[in-house]
Scaffold this active site. Sequence first.
Site: not given
Length: 376
Positions: A92, A271
């Site tokens: 991320d 996720d």
Amino acid sequence: MQFKLQATDKGSKARAGQLSTGHGEIQTPIFMPVGTAGSVRGVHQRELKEDIKAQIILGNTYHLYLRPGLDILKPAGGLHGFNGWTGPILTDSGGYQVYSLADQRKITEEGVKFKSHIDGSNHLFTPENVMDIQRTIGADIIMAFDECPPFPCELDYAKKSMEMTHRWLDRCISHLQTTEPLYGHEQALFPIVQGSVDKQLRTISAEYIASRGMDGNAIGGLSVGEPAEFMYEMTDLVCNILPADKPRYLMGVGTPANILECIALGVDMFDCVMPTRNARNGMLFTSEGIINIKNEKWKDDFSPIDETVGGYASTFYSRAYLRHLIMSKEMLGAQIATVHNLTFYLWLVNTAREKIIDGTFASWKDIMVKKVSHRL
């Protein structure tokens, strides 16, 4: 990075595909366990690979930048060398973590100034240095730096935030083109669609992100408190715009039912911290429904946690024993519950893939959504 579509479901928009990276192939749809600080909490790499059968895991730019820091990660050979995981990794950008530090950050056109949650020190994330940080971490898939607007938010704020996310994306791409990967494998950049829950903004953002022609595309800014119907509506709209020959990643989602519904809308990658975080609190996801293992009804249930999903933890330990460990606050209890929940999530997406390929996904999904949402 290459993505190959292998099958589509006749009764929905679900897809089965294969994503090829420098650290191996990923069969989609896929769930990616979250390893925020370089580890999936309480889980050995061997368990991730052999028991849970994870194909790709996540790291987080914000947390890894602060600790252990780039001066440790770089000589280790990046995150792969540091934690020993040999499969693909996605990082991320840190945008969501910065979003969650609402009282400790300031957003400007340049980037985001923020205070470390560890020691209060001051830092700046820009599109350019976030690309450099992710080069150093060395993930196979890296995310563009974006701003995640809260829910609810004013339409004007959502519009300005989206437009800045697009400008930041252009800066990410330009900077990435001036640098090279550090560890001998390619890194694929995924831009992020924003726009809150406004149809027009989401359409504009999805069209802009698609026009940049990156290796894959992500959908952000959902699962931040909005009703599930909004999530599904925005996901459906965006998936109809994003190119079919690129993987689609819905960030931070979600419950087993959320995942199944969004697979049906055309999402390939997911996720969420839910399976690991909830496991530590005694909530188990199973093929027949949700178990609160702290409930007294499980104290003399000596059946396996869930034989259907396979894996050592799920089939070896009994519900009664796991309840005993959780109630006794034994570390092993949280570990077993975590491994089980992740095993279940991987079983769920792998089974969805099988059903897409054999053409029975839509009917199976409707049955499973009810099952996995039911509390036992």
